[in-house]
Design a protein around this motif. Structure first.
Motif, PDB file in Angstrom:
ATOM      1  N   VAL A   1       0.879  -1.169   0.000  1.00  0.00           N
ATOM      2  CA  VAL A   1       0.000   0.000   0.000  1.00  0.00           C
ATOM      3  C   VAL A   1       0.914   1.216   0.000  1.00  0.00           C
ATOM      4  O   VAL A   1       1.517   1.564   1.018  1.00  0.00           O
ATOM      5  N   GLU A   2       1.052   1.826  -1.156  1.00  0.00           N
ATOM      6  CA  GLU A   2       2.042   2.904  -1.323  1.00  0.00           C
ATOM      7  C   GLU A   2       1.620   3.762  -2.503  1.00  0.00           C
ATOM      8  O   GLU A   2       1.369   3.244  -3.588  1.00  0.00           O
TER       9      GLU A   2
ATOM     10  N   VAL B   1       1.810  -7.237   4.920  1.00  0.00           N
ATOM     11  CA  VAL B   1       1.419  -5.974   4.276  1.00  0.00           C
ATOM     12  C   VAL B   1       2.544  -4.963   4.465  1.00  0.00           C
ATOM     13  O   VAL B   1       3.098  -4.829   5.565  1.00  0.00           O
ATOM     14  N   LEU B   2       2.901  -4.279   3.381  1.00  0.00           N
ATOM     15  CA  LEU B   2       3.824  -3.141   3.457  1.00  0.00           C
ATOM     16  C   LEU B   2       2.971  -1.894   3.355  1.00  0.00           C
ATOM     17  O   LEU B   2       2.318  -1.675   2.348  1.00  0.00           O
ATOM     18  N   LEU B   3       2.958  -1.097   4.410  1.00  0.00           N
ATOM     19  CA  LEU B   3       1.994   0.002   4.492  1.00  0.00           C
ATOM     20  C   LEU B   3       2.685   1.351   4.610  1.00  0.00           C
ATOM     21  O   LEU B   3       3.371   1.634   5.602  1.00  0.00           O
ATOM     22  N   ASP B   4       2.476   2.193   3.601  1.00  0.00           N
ATOM     23  CA  ASP B   4       2.926   3.588   3.662  1.00  0.00           C
ATOM     24  C   ASP B   4       2.000   4.327   4.621  1.00  0.00           C
ATOM     25  O   ASP B   4       0.784   4.099   4.608  1.00  0.00           O
ATOM     26  N   LEU B   5       2.568   5.198   5.447  1.00  0.00           N
ATOM     27  CA  LEU B   5       1.707   5.877   6.427  1.00  0.00           C
ATOM     28  C   LEU B   5       1.073   7.145   5.860  1.00  0.00           C
ATOM     29  O   LEU B   5       0.070   7.614   6.352  1.00  0.00           O
ATOM     30  N   GLY B   6       1.658   7.714   4.806  1.00  0.00           N
ATOM     31  CA  GLY B   6       1.100   8.927   4.217  1.00  0.00           C
ATOM     32  C   GLY B   6       0.378   8.619   2.913  1.00  0.00           C
ATOM     33  O   GLY B   6       0.948   8.746   1.835  1.00  0.00           O
TER      34      GLY B   6
ATOM     35  N   LEU C   1       6.089   1.850   6.266  1.00  0.00           N
ATOM     36  CA  LEU C   1       7.144   2.541   5.524  1.00  0.00           C
ATOM     37  C   LEU C   1       7.104   4.011   5.926  1.00  0.00           C
ATOM     38  O   LEU C   1       6.068   4.656   5.798  1.00  0.00           O
ATOM     39  N   THR C   2       8.217   4.518   6.433  1.00  0.00           N
ATOM     40  CA  THR C   2       8.210   5.916   6.873  1.00  0.00           C
ATOM     41  C   THR C   2       9.463   6.644   6.394  1.00  0.00           C
ATOM     42  O   THR C   2      10.449   6.015   6.004  1.00  0.00           O
TER      43      THR C   2
ATOM     44  N   ASP D   1       6.802  -4.049  12.389  1.00  0.00           N
ATOM     45  CA  ASP D   1       8.141  -3.537  12.139  1.00  0.00           C
ATOM     46  C   ASP D   1       7.998  -2.302  11.253  1.00  0.00           C
ATOM     47  O   ASP D   1       6.907  -1.993  10.779  1.00  0.00           O
ATOM     48  N   TYR D   2       9.093  -1.606  11.030  1.00  0.00           N
ATOM     49  CA  TYR D   2       9.055  -0.474  10.111  1.00  0.00           C
ATOM     50  C   TYR D   2      10.289  -0.472   9.226  1.00  0.00           C
ATOM     51  O   TYR D   2      11.303  -1.092   9.545  1.00  0.00           O
TER      52      TYR D   2
END
Ligand code: CA
Length: 195
Positions: free
Chosen positions: A6-7, A48-53, A78-79, A97-98
């Motif tokens: 999700v990016e 899941v790889l999740l972008d926060l923005g 992902l930050t 994790d991040y």
């Protein structure tokens, strides 16, 4: 593994998708929280790889909602490097994790293996020898707290040396074992794709 990305950043999303597919994973990539929501409802993902923005909603809110709904899928957020607060927010919301952008693909793969192993209830094996730590699943060597980049042949050699610690090994022995190991590695792509 089946992985959801999700990016909204096209370069990063595309890079991660290509990289993970090359490693043998099935990958779905969505750019908005709404699409991600639909995807996790419709499909089982191993991680899941999740972008926060995200453009339509905050990744932290999305993740909190998933956890409230009881979704236990491992999530790596992902930050940006300087976004300490959002990283903390992500972990508090239930991230496993991040990763800091720009994302290194080898590190990404190692983190994915680590979070999926944790949720499978298997502790990560670590080999230690003096100030050296070696994580065989991730093929990651850490010397005095600093990770060391190894080629696959170097990590195979290190595994051999650690497996026979404090013993003198001949050049012939090492060469023979290494050649056998690399033949096995080259013929085991199916194993890699199942990780
Ligand atoms: Ca973004």
């Amino acid at each position: 593994m089946r992985i959801l990305i999700v990016e909204d950043d096209p370069m990063l999303g595309d890079g991660m998708q290509r990289g993970l597919k090359l490693m043998g994973h099935a990958v779905d990539w969505f750019r908005t929280g709404a699409d991600a929501d639909r995807a996790v409802s419709a499909m089982h993902y191993d991680a899941v790889l999740l972008d926060l923005g995200l453009p339509d909603q905050d990744g932290v809110t999305l993740l909190s909602r998933w956890r409230t709904q009881g979704r236990q899928t491992p999530v790596v957020v992902l930050t940006a490097r300087d976004a300490v607060q959002s990283r903390i927010g992500g972990l508090d919301a239930g991230a496993d994790d991040y990763l800091i952008k720009p994302v290194d693909l080898d590190e990404l793969a190692a983190r994915l293996r680590a979070v999926t192993r944790r949720t499978a209830g298997m502790p990560e094996p670590v080999w230690r020898h003096g100030p050296l730590e070696y994580h065989p699943a991730a093929r990651l060597a850490v010397w005095r707290g600093k990770s060391v980049d190894l080629t696959s042949r170097e990590s195979m050699l290190l595994e051999l040396l650690l497996a026979h610690a404090n013993r003198v090994l001949t050049r012939e022995f090492l060469r023979d074992k290494l050649d056998r190991k690399s033949t096995r590695l080259n013929s085991s792509h199916t194993d890699i794709s199942r990780m």
